[in-house]
Structure formats: structure tokens, C-alpha cells
Design a protein around this motif. Structure first.
Motif, PDB file in Angstrom:
ATOM      1  N   THR A 228       0.974  -1.334  -0.044  1.00 27.98           N
ATOM      2  CA  THR A 228       0.047   0.084   0.035  1.00 27.98           C
ATOM      3  C   THR A 228       0.876   1.278   0.114  1.00 27.98           C
ATOM      4  OG1 THR A 228      -0.130  -0.083   2.442  1.00 27.98           O
ATOM      5  CG2 THR A 228      -1.731  -1.126   1.192  1.00 27.98           C
ATOM      6  N   ASP A 229       0.274   2.240  -0.642  1.00 31.36           N
ATOM      7  CA  ASP A 229       1.095   3.638  -0.958  1.00 31.36           C
ATOM      8  C   ASP A 229       0.448   4.857  -0.462  1.00 31.36           C
ATOM      9  OD1 ASP A 229       3.465   5.305  -1.370  1.00 31.36           O
ATOM     10  OD2 ASP A 229       2.675   5.435  -3.309  1.00 31.36           O
ATOM     11  N   GLY A 230      -0.448   4.742   0.786  1.00 31.61           N
ATOM     12  CA  GLY A 230      -0.957   5.785   1.459  1.00 31.61           C
ATOM     13  C   GLY A 230      -2.247   5.989   0.839  1.00 31.61           C
ATOM     14  N   HIS A 231      -2.874   6.860   1.363  1.00 31.05           N
ATOM     15  CA  HIS A 231      -4.407   7.503   1.023  1.00 31.05           C
ATOM     16  C   HIS A 231      -4.243   8.724   0.346  1.00 31.05           C
ATOM     17  CE1 HIS A 231      -5.326   5.153   4.574  1.00 31.05           C
ATOM     18  NE2 HIS A 231      -6.655   5.053   4.029  1.00 31.05           N
ATOM     19  N   HIS A 232      -4.959   8.598  -1.148  1.00 35.37           N
ATOM     20  CA  HIS A 232      -5.077   9.766  -2.095  1.00 35.37           C
ATOM     21  C   HIS A 232      -6.474  10.115  -2.391  1.00 35.37           C
ATOM     22  CE1 HIS A 232      -0.719   9.059  -2.869  1.00 35.37           C
ATOM     23  NE2 HIS A 232      -1.150   7.880  -2.249  1.00 35.37           N
ATOM     24  N   ASP A 233      -6.659  10.851  -3.627  1.00 34.82           N
ATOM     25  CA  ASP A 233      -7.967  11.385  -4.011  1.00 34.82           C
ATOM     26  C   ASP A 233      -7.771  11.229  -5.249  1.00 34.82           C
ATOM     27  OD1 ASP A 233     -10.246  13.456  -3.043  1.00 34.82           O
ATOM     28  OD2 ASP A 233      -9.634  14.057  -4.906  1.00 34.82           O
ATOM     29  N   GLN A 234      -8.974  10.884  -5.950  1.00 31.50           N
ATOM     30  CA  GLN A 234      -9.248  10.815  -7.498  1.00 31.50           C
ATOM     31  C   GLN A 234     -10.550  11.612  -7.835  1.00 31.50           C
ATOM     32  OE1 GLN A 234      -7.374   9.898  -9.954  1.00 31.50           O
ATOM     33  NE2 GLN A 234      -5.816   9.224  -8.502  1.00 31.50           N
ATOM     34  N   SER A 235     -10.369  12.859  -8.339  1.00 26.81           N
ATOM     35  CA  SER A 235     -11.608  13.839  -8.568  1.00 26.81           C
ATOM     36  C   SER A 235     -12.609  13.684  -7.386  1.00 26.81           C
ATOM     37  CB  SER A 235     -12.365  13.121  -9.750  1.00 26.81           C
ATOM     38  OG  SER A 235     -11.462  13.013 -11.049  1.00 26.81           O
ATOM     39  N   GLY A 236     -12.127  13.921  -6.371  1.00 26.04           N
ATOM     40  CA  GLY A 236     -12.982  14.064  -4.935  1.00 26.04           C
ATOM     41  C   GLY A 236     -13.297  12.973  -4.385  1.00 26.04           C
ATOM     42  N   THR A 237     -12.792  11.723  -4.964  1.00 25.18           N
ATOM     43  CA  THR A 237     -13.323  10.604  -4.250  1.00 25.18           C
ATOM     44  C   THR A 237     -11.932   9.975  -3.580  1.00 25.18           C
ATOM     45  OG1 THR A 237     -14.761   9.791  -6.057  1.00 25.18           O
ATOM     46  CG2 THR A 237     -14.051   8.163  -4.519  1.00 25.18           C
ATOM     47  N   PRO A 238     -12.277   9.547  -2.139  1.00 22.20           N
ATOM     48  CA  PRO A 238     -10.946   9.286  -1.427  1.00 22.20           C
ATOM     49  C   PRO A 238     -10.608   7.911  -1.933  1.00 22.20           C
ATOM     50  CG  PRO A 238     -12.756   9.128  -0.026  1.00 22.20           C
ATOM     51  CD  PRO A 238     -13.167   9.820  -1.445  1.00 22.20           C
ATOM     52  N   THR A 239      -9.199   7.371  -2.301  1.00 20.56           N
ATOM     53  CA  THR A 239      -8.666   6.189  -2.523  1.00 20.56           C
ATOM     54  C   THR A 239      -7.615   5.659  -1.757  1.00 20.56           C
ATOM     55  OG1 THR A 239      -6.832   7.088  -4.118  1.00 20.56           O
ATOM     56  CG2 THR A 239      -9.352   7.003  -4.960  1.00 20.56           C
ATOM     57  N   ILE A 240      -7.269   4.447  -1.740  1.00 20.91           N
ATOM     58  CA  ILE A 240      -6.087   3.873  -1.237  1.00 20.91           C
ATOM     59  C   ILE A 240      -5.292   3.288  -2.545  1.00 20.91           C
ATOM     60  CG2 ILE A 240      -7.420   1.131  -0.923  1.00 20.91           C
ATOM     61  CD1 ILE A 240      -4.413   2.912   1.171  1.00 20.91           C
ATOM     62  N   ARG A 241      -4.047   3.508  -2.403  1.00 24.02           N
ATOM     63  CA  ARG A 241      -3.059   3.337  -3.589  1.00 24.02           C
ATOM     64  C   ARG A 241      -2.448   2.272  -3.264  1.00 24.02           C
ATOM     65  NH1 ARG A 241       0.100   8.114  -6.094  1.00 24.02           N
ATOM     66  NH2 ARG A 241      -2.112   8.442  -6.309  1.00 24.02           N
ATOM     67  N   ILE A 242      -2.184   1.058  -4.080  1.00 22.87           N
ATOM     68  CA  ILE A 242      -1.678   0.061  -3.978  1.00 22.87           C
ATOM     69  C   ILE A 242      -0.518  -0.027  -5.167  1.00 22.87           C
ATOM     70  CG2 ILE A 242      -3.136  -1.312  -2.877  1.00 22.87           C
ATOM     71  CD1 ILE A 242      -4.079  -2.946  -5.521  1.00 22.87           C
ATOM     72  N   THR A 243       0.677  -0.665  -5.015  1.00 27.06           N
ATOM     73  CA  THR A 243       1.720  -0.515  -6.097  1.00 27.06           C
ATOM     74  C   THR A 243       2.278  -1.945  -6.231  1.00 27.06           C
ATOM     75  OG1 THR A 243       3.567  -0.097  -4.319  1.00 27.06           O
ATOM     76  CG2 THR A 243       2.370   1.767  -5.026  1.00 27.06           C
ATOM     77  N   GLY A 244       3.314  -2.251  -7.073  1.00 28.18           N
ATOM     78  CA  GLY A 244       3.827  -3.377  -7.441  1.00 28.18           C
ATOM     79  C   GLY A 244       5.245  -3.058  -7.595  1.00 28.18           C
ATOM     80  N   ASP A 245       5.994  -3.649  -6.646  1.00 31.05           N
ATOM     81  CA  ASP A 245       7.465  -3.127  -6.707  1.00 31.05           C
ATOM     82  C   ASP A 245       7.819  -1.639  -6.618  1.00 31.05           C
ATOM     83  OD1 ASP A 245       8.238  -5.820  -6.536  1.00 31.05           O
ATOM     84  OD2 ASP A 245       9.144  -6.005  -8.535  1.00 31.05           O
ATOM     85  N   LYS A 246       7.066  -1.164  -5.490  1.00 24.80           N
ATOM     86  CA  LYS A 246       7.289   0.299  -5.318  1.00 24.80           C
ATOM     87  C   LYS A 246       6.918   1.003  -6.370  1.00 24.80           C
ATOM     88  CE  LYS A 246      10.818  -0.867  -1.657  1.00 24.80           C
ATOM     89  NZ  LYS A 246      11.967  -0.457  -0.981  1.00 24.80           N
TER      90      LYS A 246
END
Length: 248
Positions: free
Chosen positions: A173-191
Motif C-alpha cells: 500500500t502507498d497511502g491515501h489519495h484522492d481521485q476527482s474528489g473520491t478518497p482512494t487507497i493506492r497499491i503498488t507493485g515493486d514500489k
């Protein structure tokens, strides 16, 4: 007994009440999770990355429809997509190397529509005369034509999402973010080198934004579950090309 002046009693009472309200306010803010980014969300932000990916894939597969827009790089070529997709069809536009064409799939039948410039640059036999006849018409793409295999995937929700929504490498996981006003959680592959995916924290955990590994494109997803109609074009708007369609 010493009598307390009435004015001092009122001031003391007011100060005590104000202090009580201030303490209560702090308690309310703390109780509402002011420091908790997952408060009031669908809860997937608290899960490990592999479970988040599993849930977002399941949500995407179950959704009856989706719209995606952005770029996809495949076989060394960049395609700009703006597509609406569902299980029994899809429609939208594709742009590559400055040429734009429309794709429409109804069931298994695929149609391609473009202007005369597209057909001229694609080398339509008969030159400008043939290109003019094809201008703005839906051209049937036979299932045995190489163009069918190349382009039908752009209109197939299952095929396209299966190829796009997989991150590569170790998930995190790579923290909480925002997409056009919608809160998101970001996941990554190999950073991040294996791609990044932003997942909605509101309602269903749908994927909202994807950066593909290796610079292979960036996409936004919207209109999850919003149905649309795909209909075969009218006969007078449809033509047969009569030979192999261009794939480039």
C-alpha cells in the motif's frame, strides 16, 4: 461564613461551562476519528495490499459496465482509448498515430467506423473513391480478419480488464489519495515500478486510476455499473470492406 459576591459566582459558572464545552468538543472530534483516514469509508484501506487487489478485481468483474479513458501501449504502439464496456458489447473511440476510429461491438459482431482520411492512409484499395465510400460508415470486421483479433479486445470488458488490472512484483500500500474528489487507497507493485492502482474508498472498491508498469499507459475508470445501449447500426450505415482490414 463569608458571602461570595454574586457577580463572581456568575463568572465562575460561565467559565466552568465553557471549559466543559471545550472538553466535550475535543472528545467528539476524537470519537469521530479525525485522525483516521479510513473513518466512514468502505474499509478496504485497512487491508493488506493483496487483499485490496483481490477485492477491487472482484468488484470490477461484478460491475455490469464501466468507462475507461487514457493510454495503452502495446506492441510498441500507443493507443488513446475512450471506451464504454459491458459483457455483451462495447463502444468508443481509439486514436493511434494521429488517426482516430470508432469501434462498436454488439455480441460477437465488431464494426469499425472512420473518415475517408483514415481509409486513405490505411491504403484502402481503389484510392479516394473507395475511401469516400467508406467514410463515416460502419465496416463489418470478419472474425477471421487479423483486425478482429487486434481491436475486439478494446471492446471486451473481461479481456481488457484482465490485461490491465494486474500489478507486477511485490504488492504494497502507498497511502491515501484522492481521485476527482473520491478518497482512494493506492497499491503498488515493486514500489511503483510494477504499476500503481488507486482503489475507491467510497461504496464498492472499484479501481479508479491505473498507471501501468514500464510506462505502458495510464487509465482512468468511471461510470462503474452505469448501463448503456449497444445496437447494431442500420443497414444503410453498414458496408463490407471486401478484403483484409488494416491493423495499423
Amino acid at each position: 461564613m463569608t458571602a461570595t459576591p454574586q457577580g463572581r459566582t456568575r463568572r465562575t459558572t460561565r467559565m466552568t461551562a465553557m471549559c466543559a464545552l471545550a472538553v466535550a468538543g475535543v472528545a467528539v472530534l476524537t470519537g469521530c476519528g479525525g485522525d483516521d483516514p479510513d473513518a466512514g469509508t468502505n474499509g478496504v484501506g485497512k487491508l493488506p495490499a493483496d487483499q485490496i487487489q483481490a477485492k477491487t478485481r472482484a468488484a470490477a468483474d461484478a460491475a455490469p459496465a464501466v468507462r475507461l479513458a487514457g493510454t495503452v501501449v502495446t506492441s510498441g504502439r500507443t493507443y488513446q482509448l475512450d471506451m464504454q464496456l459491458k459483457s455483451d458489447g462495447g463502444t468508443g473511440s481509439v486514436t493511434s498515430q494521429g488517426a482516430t476510429f470508432q469501434l462498436l461491438r454488439v455480441g460477437q459482431q465488431l464494426y469499425l467506423k472512420a473518415d475517408s482520411d483514415f481509409w486513405s492512409h490505411a491504403g484502402a484499395g481503389g484510392g479516394d473513391s473507395t475511401a469516400g465510400k467508406l467514410n463515416g460508415k460502419y465496416v463489418k470486421v470478419p472474425q477471421g480478419d487479423p483486425a478482429y483479433k487486434k481491436f475486439s479486445g478494446f471492446t471486451d470488458k473481461s479481456v481488457l480488464l484482465d490485461g490491465l488490472l494486474s500489478l507486477h512484483g511485490t504488492l504494497a500500500t502507498d497511502g491515501h489519495h484522492d481521485q476527482s474528489g473520491t478518497p482512494t487507497i493506492r497499491i503498488t507493485g515493486d514500489k511503483g515500478s510494477g504499476g500503481t492502482l488507486d482503489v475507491s474508498l467510497q461504496g464498492e472498491p472499484y479501481p479508479l486510476s491505473l498507471v501501468r508498469a514500464g510506462g505502458a499507459g495510464t487509465l482512468r475508470f468511471s461510470d462503474w455499473g452505469k448501463d448503456f445501449t449497444v445496437l447494431a447500426p442500420a443497414k444503410d450505415d453498414t458496408v463490407d470492406y471486401g478484403k483484409q482490414l488494416p491493423t495499423s
